[in-house]
Design a protein around this motif. Structure first.
Motif, PDB file in Angstrom:
ATOM      1  N   GLN A  72      -0.629   9.987 -10.067  1.00 20.55           N
ATOM      2  CA  GLN A  72      -1.882   9.227  -9.932  1.00 20.55           C
ATOM      3  C   GLN A  72      -2.448   9.373  -8.510  1.00 20.55           C
ATOM      4  OE1 GLN A  72      -0.046   5.559 -11.160  1.00 20.55           O
ATOM      5  NE2 GLN A  72      -1.114   5.537 -13.122  1.00 20.55           N
ATOM      6  N   VAL A  73      -1.544   9.362  -7.515  1.00 21.01           N
ATOM      7  CA  VAL A  73      -1.982   9.535  -6.122  1.00 21.01           C
ATOM      8  C   VAL A  73      -2.667  10.890  -5.986  1.00 21.01           C
ATOM      9  CG1 VAL A  73      -1.162   9.905  -3.744  1.00 21.01           C
ATOM     10  CG2 VAL A  73      -0.231   8.012  -5.090  1.00 21.01           C
ATOM     11  N   GLN A  74      -2.031  11.916  -6.550  1.00 19.13           N
ATOM     12  CA  GLN A  74      -2.580  13.272  -6.435  1.00 19.13           C
ATOM     13  C   GLN A  74      -3.952  13.373  -7.098  1.00 19.13           C
ATOM     14  OE1 GLN A  74      -0.162  16.418  -8.022  1.00 19.13           O
ATOM     15  NE2 GLN A  74       0.454  16.953  -5.933  1.00 19.13           N
ATOM     16  N   ALA A  75      -4.086  12.731  -8.262  1.00 17.58           N
ATOM     17  CA  ALA A  75      -5.364  12.795  -8.985  1.00 17.58           C
ATOM     18  C   ALA A  75      -6.464  12.120  -8.156  1.00 17.58           C
ATOM     19  CB  ALA A  75      -5.218  12.114 -10.346  1.00 17.58           C
ATOM     20  N   LEU A  76      -6.144  10.970  -7.580  1.00 15.50           N
ATOM     21  CA  LEU A  76      -7.138  10.261  -6.758  1.00 15.50           C
ATOM     22  C   LEU A  76      -7.531  11.113  -5.549  1.00 15.50           C
ATOM     23  CD1 LEU A  76      -8.286   7.179  -6.798  1.00 15.50           C
ATOM     24  CD2 LEU A  76      -6.862   6.941  -4.758  1.00 15.50           C
ATOM     25  N   GLN A  77      -6.508  11.706  -4.909  1.00 15.44           N
ATOM     26  CA  GLN A  77      -6.784  12.511  -3.713  1.00 15.44           C
ATOM     27  C   GLN A  77      -7.619  13.734  -4.050  1.00 15.44           C
ATOM     28  OE1 GLN A  77      -2.909  13.233  -1.991  1.00 15.44           O
ATOM     29  NE2 GLN A  77      -2.976  11.319  -0.812  1.00 15.44           N
ATOM     30  N   SER A  85      -1.778  -1.705  -4.248  1.00 11.94           N
ATOM     31  CA  SER A  85      -2.621  -0.550  -4.606  1.00 11.94           C
ATOM     32  C   SER A  85      -1.737   0.607  -5.069  1.00 11.94           C
ATOM     33  CB  SER A  85      -3.405  -0.077  -3.376  1.00 11.94           C
ATOM     34  OG  SER A  85      -2.508   0.470  -2.427  1.00 11.94           O
ATOM     35  N   SER A  86      -0.447   0.441  -4.894  1.00 12.53           N
ATOM     36  CA  SER A  86       0.521   1.535  -5.082  1.00 12.53           C
ATOM     37  C   SER A  86       0.438   2.179  -6.460  1.00 12.53           C
ATOM     38  CB  SER A  86       1.939   0.981  -4.885  1.00 12.53           C
ATOM     39  OG  SER A  86       1.963   0.045  -3.828  1.00 12.53           O
ATOM     40  N   SER A  87       0.526   3.504  -6.499  1.00  9.56           N
ATOM     41  CA  SER A  87       0.644   4.174  -7.797  1.00  9.56           C
ATOM     42  C   SER A  87       1.595   5.350  -7.713  1.00  9.56           C
ATOM     43  CB  SER A  87      -0.713   4.567  -8.384  1.00  9.56           C
ATOM     44  OG  SER A  87      -1.627   4.930  -7.420  1.00  9.56           O
ATOM     45  N   ALA A 130       3.947  -3.964   2.758  1.00 15.02           N
ATOM     46  CA  ALA A 130       4.765  -2.770   2.496  1.00 15.02           C
ATOM     47  C   ALA A 130       3.940  -1.523   2.765  1.00 15.02           C
ATOM     48  CB  ALA A 130       5.250  -2.778   1.047  1.00 15.02           C
ATOM     49  N   GLY A 131       4.463  -0.690   3.676  1.00 16.60           N
ATOM     50  CA  GLY A 131       3.772   0.559   4.021  1.00 16.60           C
ATOM     51  C   GLY A 131       3.421   0.580   5.498  1.00 16.60           C
ATOM     52  N   GLY A 132       3.713   1.704   6.154  1.00 15.46           N
ATOM     53  CA  GLY A 132       3.483   1.806   7.592  1.00 15.46           C
ATOM     54  C   GLY A 132       2.010   1.820   7.944  1.00 15.46           C
ATOM     55  N   ALA A 142      -9.254   8.807   0.826  1.00 12.83           N
ATOM     56  CA  ALA A 142      -8.654   7.857  -0.122  1.00 12.83           C
ATOM     57  C   ALA A 142      -7.722   6.905   0.614  1.00 12.83           C
ATOM     58  CB  ALA A 142      -7.889   8.619  -1.209  1.00 12.83           C
ATOM     59  N   GLY A 143      -6.850   7.472   1.455  1.00 11.35           N
ATOM     60  CA  GLY A 143      -5.884   6.649   2.197  1.00 11.35           C
ATOM     61  C   GLY A 143      -6.592   5.619   3.061  1.00 11.35           C
ATOM     62  N   HIS A 144      -7.605   6.071   3.783  1.00 15.62           N
ATOM     63  CA  HIS A 144      -8.306   5.177   4.710  1.00 15.62           C
ATOM     64  C   HIS A 144      -9.017   4.053   3.962  1.00 15.62           C
ATOM     65  CE1 HIS A 144     -10.330   4.011   8.372  1.00 15.62           C
ATOM     66  NE2 HIS A 144     -11.469   3.979   7.686  1.00 15.62           N
ATOM     67  N   LYS A 183       7.235  -3.770   6.144  1.00 19.89           N
ATOM     68  CA  LYS A 183       8.292  -2.984   5.516  1.00 19.89           C
ATOM     69  C   LYS A 183       7.929  -1.509   5.433  1.00 19.89           C
ATOM     70  CE  LYS A 183       8.975  -2.230   1.123  1.00 19.89           C
ATOM     71  NZ  LYS A 183       9.588  -0.904   0.898  1.00 19.89           N
ATOM     72  N   SER A 184       8.776  -0.679   5.977  1.00 18.48           N
ATOM     73  CA  SER A 184       8.625   0.746   5.726  1.00 18.48           C
ATOM     74  C   SER A 184       8.668   0.954   4.214  1.00 18.48           C
ATOM     75  CB  SER A 184       9.775   1.501   6.381  1.00 18.48           C
ATOM     76  OG  SER A 184       9.960   2.734   5.712  1.00 18.48           O
ATOM     77  N   GLY A 185       7.796   1.816   3.713  1.00 17.23           N
ATOM     78  CA  GLY A 185       7.755   2.061   2.278  1.00 17.23           C
ATOM     79  C   GLY A 185       9.124   2.293   1.669  1.00 17.23           C
ATOM     80  N   ASN A 186       9.967   3.014   2.390  1.00 14.22           N
ATOM     81  CA  ASN A 186      11.248   3.443   1.814  1.00 14.22           C
ATOM     82  C   ASN A 186      12.364   2.430   1.967  1.00 14.22           C
ATOM     83  OD1 ASN A 186      10.429   6.205   1.156  1.00 14.22           O
ATOM     84  ND2 ASN A 186      10.099   6.307   3.359  1.00 14.22           N
ATOM     85  N   GLY A 243       0.840  -1.204   0.000  1.00 16.28           N
ATOM     86  CA  GLY A 243       0.000   0.000   0.000  1.00 16.28           C
ATOM     87  C   GLY A 243       0.870   1.247   0.000  1.00 16.28           C
ATOM     88  N   SER A 244       2.180   1.032   0.096  1.00 15.27           N
ATOM     89  CA  SER A 244       3.102   2.166   0.046  1.00 15.27           C
ATOM     90  C   SER A 244       3.223   2.650  -1.397  1.00 15.27           C
ATOM     91  CB  SER A 244       4.478   1.743   0.556  1.00 15.27           C
ATOM     92  OG  SER A 244       5.431   2.715   0.200  1.00 15.27           O
ATOM     93  N   CYS A 245       3.307   3.974  -1.566  1.00 15.33           N
ATOM     94  CA  CYS A 245       3.494   4.527  -2.915  1.00 15.33           C
ATOM     95  C   CYS A 245       4.886   5.129  -3.044  1.00 15.33           C
ATOM     96  CB  CYS A 245       2.432   5.595  -3.184  1.00 15.33           C
ATOM     97  SG  CYS A 245       0.752   4.934  -3.119  1.00 15.33           S
ATOM     98  N   SER A 246       5.798   4.698  -2.160  1.00 16.63           N
ATOM     99  CA  SER A 246       7.154   5.257  -2.210  1.00 16.63           C
ATOM    100  C   SER A 246       7.872   4.775  -3.468  1.00 16.63           C
ATOM    101  CB  SER A 246       7.944   4.833  -0.971  1.00 16.63           C
ATOM    102  OG  SER A 246       8.299   3.476  -1.090  1.00 16.63           O
TER     103      SER A 246
HETATM  104  N1  LIG Z   1      -3.013   4.385  -5.319  1.00 19.17           N
HETATM  105  C1  LIG Z   1      -3.090   5.113  -4.208  1.00 19.17           C
HETATM  106  N2  LIG Z   1      -3.520   6.389  -4.244  1.00 19.17           N
HETATM  107  C2  LIG Z   1      -3.601   7.140  -3.111  1.00 19.17           C
HETATM  108  N3  LIG Z   1      -3.268   6.685  -1.884  1.00 19.17           N
HETATM  109  C3  LIG Z   1      -2.843   5.413  -1.809  1.00 19.17           C
HETATM  110  C4  LIG Z   1      -2.737   4.566  -2.941  1.00 19.17           C
HETATM  111  N4  LIG Z   1      -2.290   3.358  -2.535  1.00 19.17           N
HETATM  112  C5  LIG Z   1      -2.126   3.450  -1.205  1.00 19.17           C
HETATM  113  N5  LIG Z   1      -2.467   4.683  -0.753  1.00 19.17           N
HETATM  114  C6  LIG Z   1      -2.415   5.192   0.637  1.00 19.17           C
HETATM  115  O1  LIG Z   1      -1.158   5.837   0.816  1.00 19.17           O
HETATM  116  C7  LIG Z   1      -0.750   5.683   2.178  1.00 19.17           C
HETATM  117  C8  LIG Z   1       0.629   5.064   2.183  1.00 19.17           C
HETATM  118  O2  LIG Z   1       1.150   5.139   3.457  1.00 19.17           O
HETATM  119  P1  LIG Z   1       1.947   3.949   4.110  1.00 19.17           P
HETATM  120  O3  LIG Z   1       1.207   2.673   4.020  1.00 19.17           O
HETATM  121  O4  LIG Z   1       2.319   4.432   5.486  1.00 19.17           O
HETATM  122  O5  LIG Z   1       3.239   3.844   3.216  1.00 19.17           O
HETATM  123  P2  LIG Z   1       4.725   4.384   3.510  1.00 19.17           P
HETATM  124  O6  LIG Z   1       5.375   3.360   4.379  1.00 19.17           O
HETATM  125  O7  LIG Z   1       5.361   4.515   2.180  1.00 19.17           O
HETATM  126  O8  LIG Z   1       4.605   5.685   4.256  1.00 19.17           O
HETATM  127  C9  LIG Z   1      -1.789   4.797   2.845  1.00 19.17           C
HETATM  128  O9  LIG Z   1      -2.726   5.569   3.538  1.00 19.17           O
HETATM  129  C10 LIG Z   1      -2.427   4.090   1.652  1.00 19.17           C
HETATM  130  O10 LIG Z   1      -3.739   3.633   1.907  1.00 19.17           O
END
Ligand SMILES: Nc1ncnc2c1ncn2[C@@H]1O[C@H](COP(=O)(O)OP(=O)(O)O)[C@@H](O)[C@H]1O
Ligand SMILES: O=C(O)[C@@H](O)C(=O)COP(=O)(O)O
Length: 425
Positions: free
Chosen positions: A323-328, A317-319, A362-364, A336-338, A407-410, A263-266
């Protein structure tokens, strides 16, 4: 059980990163999810890392939860508490690092608290109060595009001052290099001028050792795994913790199907997903459909159901940042995040119901949502997959043995997902 060190982590990947660091330095360490209930049987340990999901929630709630964790840790004898934040200082102008630090400092009675996110092993260094991520300042790093807390200022004295009620000062590298007493002198001067928090530079592990020894004069410090390393080494050097006493974790194989969720987008995670396509089946969720309703989760579970008996799967779900900005902009950042986090939790629950006992996340925030849904109360630390990412063995779960990697995203190398699964047998 009398703790030598109590830790409060503001997310679950960060907690496992810190638990990994403390374990590698010889501290017997357990990671708990939230404040443990009285019936959770904890082994004899030197350190407990209480994981909270408090990085991106309302500041008041983060303060309340952190104070409850601190109270529990102090009640178990912890003379020093480390508030574990992200090595990239993930936060916004309203918090939550400043408000939580202020509250814990008031509770601890300390006049001044040391703060550093430095973690040289992963390229996070601090110089003149400016945080570098590898070769670039924080505001030029991929963290400028983080979906929840984009970081636009690398000067941590400024960043923290915007969040905290106290004045914030700097202990620079030149002072630190002169040794622990020079740092103590600088802190005394700052405290005499009503400065309640001092960002301290650190570039090498030896800097963290000096910081760790000074930190133990105080009851509270704030930072990432680097200061954890310094404090752990200082505890061992002072004889308060016996070196090499880290508990051995069962290495018995868990087996069965394995899955990865991202779920991380890093940038690091996007690259790791691309590389995973070579070794496992990968499903890219449609984020718009995830937000629209439960059908996308059903599609993911049907897709994995057909494949998982043949080998590991990865669902992402990562993008990319645009793409993240457009969704938000269509749905709002938090909504969106939740929604995506909850869909990942739904998928994790479905996978575990169908027999998965080895899970990489992957993703905190994503890890927080998944682990909460699986109701895992805590973890013991196993082998290290990459800097800051250990194999975790769940404790206190009803359905028998289970291995996770959060895993931390980074973090992690280019082949992280297959590297993780090799160690999660
Ligand atoms: N495609 C996407 N568009 C927008 N937000 C997303 C997408 N995929 C994941 N997210 C959200 O982005 C956030 C990523 O944060 P997180 O999981 O903490 O990753 P990181 O470890 O990289 O900080 C989460 O809230 C997740 O639900
Ligand atoms: O300190 C770090 O960088 C990590 O331990 C951490 O906190 C990870 O956070 P996420 O990148 O949100 O997973």
């Amino acid at each position: 059980m009398k703790l030598s060190l109590g830790c409060i982590a503001d997310d679950y990947t960060g907690a496992s990163d810190l638990a990994n660091t403390l374990t590698r330095q010889g501290l017997r360490t357990v990671q708990t999810i939230g404040v443990p209930s009285d019936d959770l049987a904890l082994p004899e340990v030197d350190a407990v890392v209480v994981s909270l999901k408090s990085r991106s929630i309302e500041a008041d709630l983060a303060v309340t939860r952190s104070r409850a964790a601190e109270k529990w840790l102090r009640g178990r004898g912890a003379g020093h508490v480390l508030f574990k934040i992200c090595s990239t200082f993930d936060s916004t102008d309203v918090g939550n690092i400043g408000p939580v630090m202020d509250a814990l400092r008031a509770d601890s009675g300390d006049t001044i608290v040391l703060v550093t996110p430095a973690f040289p092993e992963t390229g996070r260094t601090v110089y003149m109060g400016n945080l570098f991520v590898g070769p670039v300042p924080l505001n030029e790093s991929p963290l400028k595009d983080h979906p929840l807390n984009p970081m636009h200022d690398s000067n941590l004295v400024r960043v923290l001052a915007r969040q905290s009620k106290t004045r914030v000062g700097l202990v620079d590298l030149a002072t630190l290099t002169r040794g622990a007493d020079a740092v103590r002198g600088r802190l005394a001067d700052l405290a005499a001028n009503d400065v309640g928090a001092a960002v301290i530079d650190a570039v090498f592990d030896r800097d963290l050792e000096t910081i760790g020894s000074v930190a133990l004069d105080h009851r509270l410090s704030v930072g990432a795994s680097g200061i954890g390393l310094g404090i752990a080494r200082a505890l061992v050097a002072s004889g308060k913790v016996k070196a090499g006493a880290a508990a051995t974790v069962s290495e018995s194989a868990v087996g069965g199907p394995a899955a990865c969720l991202a779920g991380s987008c890093s940038q690091a995670t996007l690259q790791q997903i691309a590389n995973a396509e070579k070794t496992m089946a990968v499903l890219h969720l449609d984020p718009e459909q995830v937000i629209a309703g439960p059908d996308e989760v059903r599609r993911a579970l049907a897709w994995s159901g057909e494949r998982i008996s043949r080998g590991p799967v990865l669902i992402a779900s990562s993008s990319t940042p645009d793409q993240v900005q457009a969704l938000q902009s269509r749905h709002g950042r938090d909504a969106a995040g939740h929604a995506i986090e909850q869909a990942m939790a739904d998928i994790a629950e479905g996978l575990v119901r169908s027999g998965v006992r080895r899970l990489v996340v992957a993703g905190g925030e994503t890890s927080g949502a998944v682990v909460d849904r699986l109701r895992i109360p805590g973890f013991l630390v196993g082998a290290e997959i990459a800097a800051g990412v250990p194999v975790l063995r769940a404790v206190g779960v009803k359905d028998g043995a289970m291995l996770l990697a959060l895993k931390s995203g980074n973090f992690g190398g280019a082949e992280f997902f297959s590297d993780a699964l090799k160690l999660m047998r």
